[in-house]
Scaffold this active site. Structure first.
Site: not given
Length: 248
Positions: A100, A199, A201
Site C-alpha cells: 500500500c 494488503h 498480510e
C-alpha cells in the site's frame, strides 16, 4: 537447512502494533523471520536480508513535488526514514516489498509521483475501504507478479485514497484495477522489488497472497547467500496449487 532470512518491516506509529504481527506471520509462513522498524527505532540495513515497507499514513507531496491536500494524514519522520531505507535497499541490492503506502514509497523513491485523490481521477474504479477481498485487480501479462501470483483477476482489499501516478525509474506496471488505477509496480531486474496497493498480510488464508511473501523471502535468501534474486524467484515462481479455483 539454511537459516531463515531476516526481513525488516516498517510500520505506522498508529497501527503498527496490530499490523506487524500479521506481516510477521506471513513472513514466517513463507520461511523467514521479521523485525519491526519505525521512526525512532534502530534501522540498520546491513543487519537484514530484506525489507518490507508497510501501509498506513499518506506520503507527503513534498517528496515528489505535489500539492498538499487537506485530508492527508502525514508522518514526516516516517517519510524520511522509509525514503532513506528504500533508496539504501536499492543501493545495497537488498530485496523489498512495498505494501500500500510502501508501494507508493517505492515509486516516489525512484522519482515517480502520486495521485493524491486517485478515485476522483479514476471514477470507474471500485471505491471500497475494507480489509475484505472486495476489489477486483487485473494482473498485467508478462510480469513477475503474474508469474508469482497467477494471471487471472484477483479479489483484494483496499484501504487507500492515493495511488501511483507517474512511474519511477526502472519500474513497470504489474496490476491495475477495473477502472485503470495502478495497483502493482515492479522492478524488472535485481534487486527484487515489488509493490502492491492492497494488503496481502490480511489475506494470509489466500494462496496467491502468500505467494507474494514467499517470493520476497526467496529473494532475501538469495541475497543472503549472494545469488541472483530474480533468477531464484523465477525458479520458485507460482502460487501453491488451489484446486478450488479461487481468485484470491
Amino acid at each position: 537447512m539454511s537459516r531463515r532470512p531476516l526481513i525488516a518491516v516498517t510500520t505506522s506509529r498508529r497501527s503498527g502494533w496490530r499490523i506487524f504481527p500479521l506481516v510477521a506471520l506471513n513472513i514466517r509462513i513463507a520461511g523467514g523471520r521479521a523485525v519491526r522498524w519505525g521512526a525512532g527505532r534502530p534501522s540498520d540495513l546491513s543487519a537484514v536480508d530484506g525489507l518490507i515497507v508497510g501501509g498506513g499514513d499518506d506520503i507527503s507531496p513534498v517528496l515528489y513535488g505535489g500539492d498538499l491536500v487537506t485530508s492527508a494524514r502525514l508522518d514526516p519522520d516516517r517519510d524520511a526514514l522509509e525514503h532513506r531505507l528504500v533508496c539504501g535497499a536499492l543501493d545495497r541490492n537488498l530485496p523489498l516489498l512495498g505494501i500500500c503506502r510502501g508501494s507508493q514509497m517505492l515509486n516516489v523513491a525512484l522519482g515517480g509521483t502520486l495521485d493524491q485523490d486517485a478515485y476522483a481521477t479514476f471514477e470507474r474504479s471500485e471505491k471500497v475501504y475494507t480489509i475484505l477481498p472486495k476489489k477486483t485487480v487485473r494482473v498485467c501479462d508478462d510480469t513477475r507478479l503474474s508469474a508469482i501470483a497467477g494471471r487471472s483477476d484477483m479479489r483484494v482489499n483496499a484501504l487507500h485514497s492515493q495511488a501511483v501516478d507517474r512511474l519511477g525509474t526502472g519500474l513497470r506496471v504489474a496490476a491495475r484495477d477495473t477502472g485503470g488505477m495502478i495497483q502493482g509496480v515492479e522492478r524488472i531486474r535485481d534487486p527484487f522489488a515489488l509493490g502492491v496497493q492492497w494488503h496481502p498480510e490480511h489475506l494470509f488464508y489466500a494462496r496467491r497472497q502468500r505467494a507474494i511473501f514467499r517470493a520476497l523471502v526467496t529473494a532475501a535468501r538469495a541475497y543472503a547467500e549472494d545469488r541472483n534474486q530474480t533468477r531464484d524467484v523465477d525458479a520458485d515462481l507460482g502460487p501453491e496449487p488451489d484446486p478450488s479455483g479461487k481468485v484470491f
